[in-house]
Design a protein around this motif. Structure first.
Motif, PDB file in Angstrom:
ATOM      1  N   ALA A  40     -45.762  -9.112  -7.726  1.00 30.80           N
ATOM      2  CA  ALA A  40     -44.411  -9.419  -8.178  1.00 30.80           C
ATOM      3  C   ALA A  40     -43.383  -8.486  -7.551  1.00 30.80           C
ATOM      4  CB  ALA A  40     -44.346  -9.314  -9.693  1.00 30.80           C
ATOM      5  N   ALA A  41     -43.644  -8.028  -6.362  1.00 27.69           N
ATOM      6  CA  ALA A  41     -42.695  -7.141  -5.699  1.00 27.69           C
ATOM      7  C   ALA A  41     -41.350  -7.845  -5.558  1.00 27.69           C
ATOM      8  CB  ALA A  41     -43.222  -6.742  -4.326  1.00 27.69           C
ATOM      9  N   SER A  42     -40.298  -7.073  -5.586  1.00 24.57           N
ATOM     10  CA  SER A  42     -38.978  -7.685  -5.465  1.00 24.57           C
ATOM     11  C   SER A  42     -38.721  -8.153  -4.039  1.00 24.57           C
ATOM     12  CB  SER A  42     -37.901  -6.698  -5.892  1.00 24.57           C
ATOM     13  OG  SER A  42     -37.848  -5.626  -4.982  1.00 24.57           O
ATOM     14  N   GLN A  43     -39.470  -7.628  -3.090  1.00 27.81           N
ATOM     15  CA  GLN A  43     -39.276  -8.019  -1.700  1.00 27.81           C
ATOM     16  C   GLN A  43     -40.476  -8.836  -1.258  1.00 27.81           C
ATOM     17  OE1 GLN A  43     -39.503  -5.104   1.544  1.00 27.81           O
ATOM     18  NE2 GLN A  43     -37.442  -5.728   2.043  1.00 27.81           N
ATOM     19  N   VAL A  44     -40.250 -10.124  -1.031  1.00 21.37           N
ATOM     20  CA  VAL A  44     -41.313 -11.018  -0.608  1.00 21.37           C
ATOM     21  C   VAL A  44     -40.837 -11.670   0.679  1.00 21.37           C
ATOM     22  CG1 VAL A  44     -42.714 -13.000  -1.240  1.00 21.37           C
ATOM     23  CG2 VAL A  44     -41.986 -11.403  -2.991  1.00 21.37           C
ATOM     24  N   THR A  45     -41.533 -11.425   1.784  1.00 20.75           N
ATOM     25  CA  THR A  45     -40.990 -11.798   3.084  1.00 20.75           C
ATOM     26  C   THR A  45     -41.803 -12.855   3.818  1.00 20.75           C
ATOM     27  OG1 THR A  45     -42.211 -10.002   4.107  1.00 20.75           O
ATOM     28  CG2 THR A  45     -39.964  -9.525   3.403  1.00 20.75           C
ATOM     29  N   THR A  46     -42.667 -13.573   3.142  1.00 22.72           N
ATOM     30  CA  THR A  46     -43.490 -14.536   3.854  1.00 22.72           C
ATOM     31  C   THR A  46     -42.689 -15.722   4.373  1.00 22.72           C
ATOM     32  OG1 THR A  46     -44.070 -15.622   1.788  1.00 22.72           O
ATOM     33  CG2 THR A  46     -45.580 -13.927   2.603  1.00 22.72           C
ATOM     34  N   ASP A  77     -37.267 -15.273 -13.919  1.00 24.49           N
ATOM     35  CA  ASP A  77     -38.330 -15.887 -14.719  1.00 24.49           C
ATOM     36  C   ASP A  77     -39.590 -16.124 -13.870  1.00 24.49           C
ATOM     37  OD1 ASP A  77     -36.712 -15.857 -16.956  1.00 24.49           O
ATOM     38  OD2 ASP A  77     -36.166 -17.980 -16.800  1.00 24.49           O
ATOM     39  N   LEU A  78     -39.397 -16.601 -12.648  1.00 20.08           N
ATOM     40  CA  LEU A  78     -40.544 -16.817 -11.752  1.00 20.08           C
ATOM     41  C   LEU A  78     -41.251 -15.497 -11.465  1.00 20.08           C
ATOM     42  CD1 LEU A  78     -38.949 -19.331  -9.218  1.00 20.08           C
ATOM     43  CD2 LEU A  78     -40.839 -19.804 -10.780  1.00 20.08           C
ATOM     44  N   ARG A  79     -40.487 -14.451 -11.286  1.00 16.97           N
ATOM     45  CA  ARG A  79     -41.092 -13.138 -11.029  1.00 16.97           C
ATOM     46  C   ARG A  79     -41.878 -12.656 -12.243  1.00 16.97           C
ATOM     47  NH1 ARG A  79     -38.916  -7.343 -10.713  1.00 16.97           N
ATOM     48  NH2 ARG A  79     -40.542  -6.355  -9.505  1.00 16.97           N
ATOM     49  N   ARG A  80     -41.303 -12.836 -13.423  1.00 19.64           N
ATOM     50  CA  ARG A  80     -42.006 -12.442 -14.663  1.00 19.64           C
ATOM     51  C   ARG A  80     -43.303 -13.216 -14.828  1.00 19.64           C
ATOM     52  NH1 ARG A  80     -37.041 -13.205 -17.265  1.00 19.64           N
ATOM     53  NH2 ARG A  80     -35.826 -11.318 -17.093  1.00 19.64           N
ATOM     54  N   GLN A  81     -43.295 -14.499 -14.502  1.00 16.81           N
ATOM     55  CA  GLN A  81     -44.508 -15.323 -14.606  1.00 16.81           C
ATOM     56  C   GLN A  81     -45.592 -14.821 -13.665  1.00 16.81           C
ATOM     57  OE1 GLN A  81     -43.235 -19.321 -13.835  1.00 16.81           O
ATOM     58  NE2 GLN A  81     -42.062 -19.466 -15.741  1.00 16.81           N
ATOM     59  N   THR A  82     -45.186 -14.337 -12.511  1.00 16.20           N
ATOM     60  CA  THR A  82     -46.156 -13.815 -11.541  1.00 16.20           C
ATOM     61  C   THR A  82     -46.799 -12.536 -12.042  1.00 16.20           C
ATOM     62  OG1 THR A  82     -44.860 -14.774  -9.745  1.00 16.20           O
ATOM     63  CG2 THR A  82     -46.447 -13.083  -9.148  1.00 16.20           C
ATOM     64  N   VAL A  83     -46.024 -11.713 -12.743  1.00 21.15           N
ATOM     65  CA  VAL A  83     -46.540 -10.451 -13.264  1.00 21.15           C
ATOM     66  C   VAL A  83     -47.579 -10.696 -14.341  1.00 21.15           C
ATOM     67  CG1 VAL A  83     -45.934  -8.369 -14.558  1.00 21.15           C
ATOM     68  CG2 VAL A  83     -44.488  -9.143 -12.701  1.00 21.15           C
TER      69      VAL A  83
END
Length: 148
Positions: free
Chosen positions: A37-43, A141-147
């Protein structure tokens, strides 16, 4: 000048030794834990949470362009069935690889039908701000779901 040449067996032994030495460096147990859930996602070139949230937010309108590398989403004109005399067109830009409030910008164009012709009309600033807020909330919300 004396040049020493390796025999084929000696050169294989040197190659094998170098290969084993390079593999030994990869086997360390001190690797950092992956942060899904890193804030930086570069894919995809921009923050994936913002990208997915933006696509979800403008999914009510037909897409003209969706460039994940550049972070630009452009919709076609959309007329609400409840108000067919007005239509909007949106451009969403993801400006950063970090999940930040200033990493998303929405630009909106609005037209109203006057006498059978579409005429440009002003867009309220609150409309654009509300869309940006919706995108940011969905991305968080998407980030929280990933965590979890």
């Amino acid at each position: 000048m004396n040049v020493t040449r390796l025999t084929p067996i000696a050169s294989r032994a040197v190659f094998a030794t170098l290969a084993l030495a390079s593999l030994a460096a990869c086997g360390g147990r001190d690797r950092p834990a992956a942060d899904l859930a890193a804030s930086q996602v570069t894919t995809i070139g921009v923050n994936s949470y913002l990208w997915r949230a933006a696509l979800e937010t403008v999914s009510f309108a037909p897409l003209l362009q969706a460039d994940s590398a550049g972070g630009v989403i452009v919709t076609d004109w959309y007329a609400n069935p409840d108000n067919p005399g007005e239509r909007v067109k949106l451009t969403v830009s993801i400006l950063d690889q970090d999940l930040r409030a200033d990493a998303v910008r929405v630009a909106a164009s609005r037209q109203v039908n006057q006498g059978g012709a579409w005429v440009d009309a002003p867009v309220q600033a609150a409309t654009v701000q509300k869309l940006e807020s919706i995108i940011l909330t969905k991305a968080r919300d998407l980030r929280r779901q990933t965590v979890s």
